[in-house]
Design a protein around this motif. Sequence first.
Motif, mmCIF file in Angstrom:
data_model
loop_
_atom_site.group_PDB
_atom_site.id
_atom_site.type_symbol
_atom_site.label_atom_id
_atom_site.label_comp_id
_atom_site.label_asym_id
_atom_site.label_seq_id
_atom_site.Cartn_x
_atom_site.Cartn_y
_atom_site.Cartn_z
ATOM 1 N N UNK A 65 0.543 -1.246 0.004
ATOM 2 C CA UNK A 65 0.125 0.154 0.030
ATOM 3 C C UNK A 65 1.068 1.220 -0.053
ATOM 4 N N UNK A 66 2.033 1.275 0.159
ATOM 5 C CA UNK A 66 3.033 2.304 0.277
ATOM 6 C C UNK A 66 3.423 2.531 -1.284
ATOM 7 N N UNK A 67 2.896 1.803 -2.193
ATOM 8 C CA UNK A 67 3.103 2.182 -3.744
ATOM 9 C C UNK A 67 1.985 2.400 -4.185
ATOM 10 N N UNK A 68 2.296 3.228 -5.450
ATOM 11 C CA UNK A 68 1.156 3.546 -6.320
ATOM 12 C C UNK A 68 1.138 2.513 -7.501
ATOM 13 N N UNK A 69 0.212 2.440 -8.117
ATOM 14 C CA UNK A 69 -0.214 1.684 -9.184
ATOM 15 C C UNK A 69 -0.127 0.107 -8.792
ATOM 16 N N UNK A 70 -0.937 -0.702 -9.728
ATOM 17 C CA UNK A 70 -0.999 -2.082 -9.533
ATOM 18 C C UNK A 70 0.278 -2.836 -9.806
ATOM 19 N N UNK A 71 1.483 -2.332 -10.674
ATOM 20 C CA UNK A 71 2.648 -2.919 -10.756
ATOM 21 C C UNK A 71 3.359 -2.610 -9.494
ATOM 22 N N UNK A 72 3.421 -1.344 -9.087
ATOM 23 C CA UNK A 72 4.375 -1.161 -7.966
ATOM 24 C C UNK A 72 3.783 -1.987 -6.609
ATOM 25 N N UNK A 73 2.368 -2.211 -6.608
ATOM 26 C CA UNK A 73 1.938 -2.906 -5.552
ATOM 27 C C UNK A 73 2.497 -4.193 -5.524
ATOM 28 N N UNK A 74 2.246 -4.864 -6.795
ATOM 29 C CA UNK A 74 2.517 -6.427 -7.114
ATOM 30 C C UNK A 74 4.066 -6.444 -6.903
ATOM 31 N N UNK A 75 5.064 -5.869 -7.345
ATOM 32 C CA UNK A 75 6.197 -5.931 -7.147
ATOM 33 C C UNK A 75 6.992 -5.799 -5.659
ATOM 34 N N UNK A 76 6.247 -4.834 -4.955
ATOM 35 C CA UNK A 76 6.510 -4.768 -3.545
ATOM 36 C C UNK A 76 5.968 -5.970 -2.716
ATOM 37 N N UNK A 77 4.849 -6.557 -3.223
ATOM 38 C CA UNK A 77 4.100 -7.561 -2.708
ATOM 39 C C UNK A 77 5.165 -8.895 -2.679
ATOM 40 N N UNK A 78 5.654 -9.033 -4.010
ATOM 41 C CA UNK A 78 6.486 -10.341 -4.336
ATOM 42 C C UNK A 78 7.750 -10.210 -3.415
ATOM 43 N N UNK A 79 8.383 -8.873 -3.373
ATOM 44 C CA UNK A 79 9.579 -8.718 -2.667
ATOM 45 C C UNK A 79 9.417 -9.049 -1.290
ATOM 46 N N UNK A 80 8.197 -8.501 -1.000
ATOM 47 C CA UNK A 80 8.007 -8.877 0.675
ATOM 48 C C UNK A 80 7.856 -10.219 0.635
ATOM 49 N N UNK A 81 7.072 -11.100 -0.108
ATOM 50 C CA UNK A 81 6.940 -12.559 0.193
ATOM 51 C C UNK A 81 8.200 -13.388 -0.232
ATOM 52 N N UNK A 82 9.242 -12.800 -0.699
ATOM 53 C CA UNK A 82 10.513 -13.347 -0.923
ATOM 54 C C UNK A 82 11.622 -12.736 0.226
ATOM 55 N N UNK A 83 11.055 -11.888 0.839
ATOM 56 C CA UNK A 83 11.834 -11.383 2.154
ATOM 57 C C UNK A 83 13.298 -10.951 1.421
ATOM 58 N N UNK A 84 13.258 -10.193 0.479
ATOM 59 C CA UNK A 84 14.183 -9.605 -0.244
ATOM 60 C C UNK A 84 14.059 -8.117 -0.517
ATOM 61 N N UNK A 85 15.241 -7.366 -0.316
ATOM 62 C CA UNK A 85 15.084 -5.831 -0.639
ATOM 63 C C UNK A 85 14.210 -5.369 -2.135
ATOM 64 N N UNK A 86 13.671 -4.391 -2.021
ATOM 65 C CA UNK A 86 12.640 -4.164 -3.099
ATOM 66 C C UNK A 86 13.795 -3.935 -4.456
ATOM 67 N N UNK A 87 14.749 -3.301 -4.027
ATOM 68 C CA UNK A 87 15.838 -2.925 -5.070
ATOM 69 C C UNK A 87 16.476 -4.135 -5.698
ATOM 70 N N UNK A 88 16.252 -5.503 -5.139
ATOM 71 C CA UNK A 88 16.488 -6.653 -5.673
ATOM 72 C C UNK A 88 15.458 -6.868 -6.690
ATOM 73 N N UNK A 89 14.289 -6.973 -6.157
ATOM 74 C CA UNK A 89 13.319 -7.136 -6.970
ATOM 75 C C UNK A 89 13.142 -6.271 -8.267
ATOM 76 N N UNK A 90 13.577 -5.320 -8.040
ATOM 77 C CA UNK A 90 13.305 -4.228 -9.109
ATOM 78 C C UNK A 90 14.377 -4.650 -10.292
ATOM 79 N N UNK A 91 15.436 -5.554 -10.117
ATOM 80 C CA UNK A 91 16.454 -5.880 -10.938
ATOM 81 C C UNK A 91 15.863 -7.123 -11.758
ATOM 82 N N UNK A 92 14.780 -7.677 -11.300
ATOM 83 C CA UNK A 92 14.313 -9.199 -11.886
ATOM 84 C C UNK A 92 13.930 -8.750 -13.580
ATOM 85 N N UNK A 93 14.495 -9.360 -14.286
ATOM 86 C CA UNK A 93 14.020 -9.280 -15.900
ATOM 87 C C UNK A 93 12.585 -9.609 -15.954
#
Length: 88
Positions: free
Chosen positions: A35-63
């Motif tokens: 909920x701290x992020x805007x838009x459906x993509x931002x929310x989904x990526x933040x959720x996935x990063x949280x589910x994987x217990x990795x920093x958001x910066x890591x998930x932002x690099x996923x191809x």
Amino acid sequence: MTVTYTLRTPIEHAGTTYQTLTFREATTGDLIVADKFDGPNGKLIATFASMADVPLQVFKQVPMRDFNKIAVAVADLMGEDEEVDGAA
């Protein structure tokens, strides 16, 4: 239940190399993080990063090729798979 996904190319961040990401079942806490992020993509990526217990910066690099496969692989962990006591 967890899902482990092996990235096609490892991701480096803050001195750590991420070759695999292990996702746990989504929690309400993951939604609060999203909920701290805007838009459906931002929310989904933040959720996935949280589910994987990795920093958001890591998930932002996923191809995107990996991201699309991850989205399919973790769909059952998102909490929308069955009815409980007649509720949808």
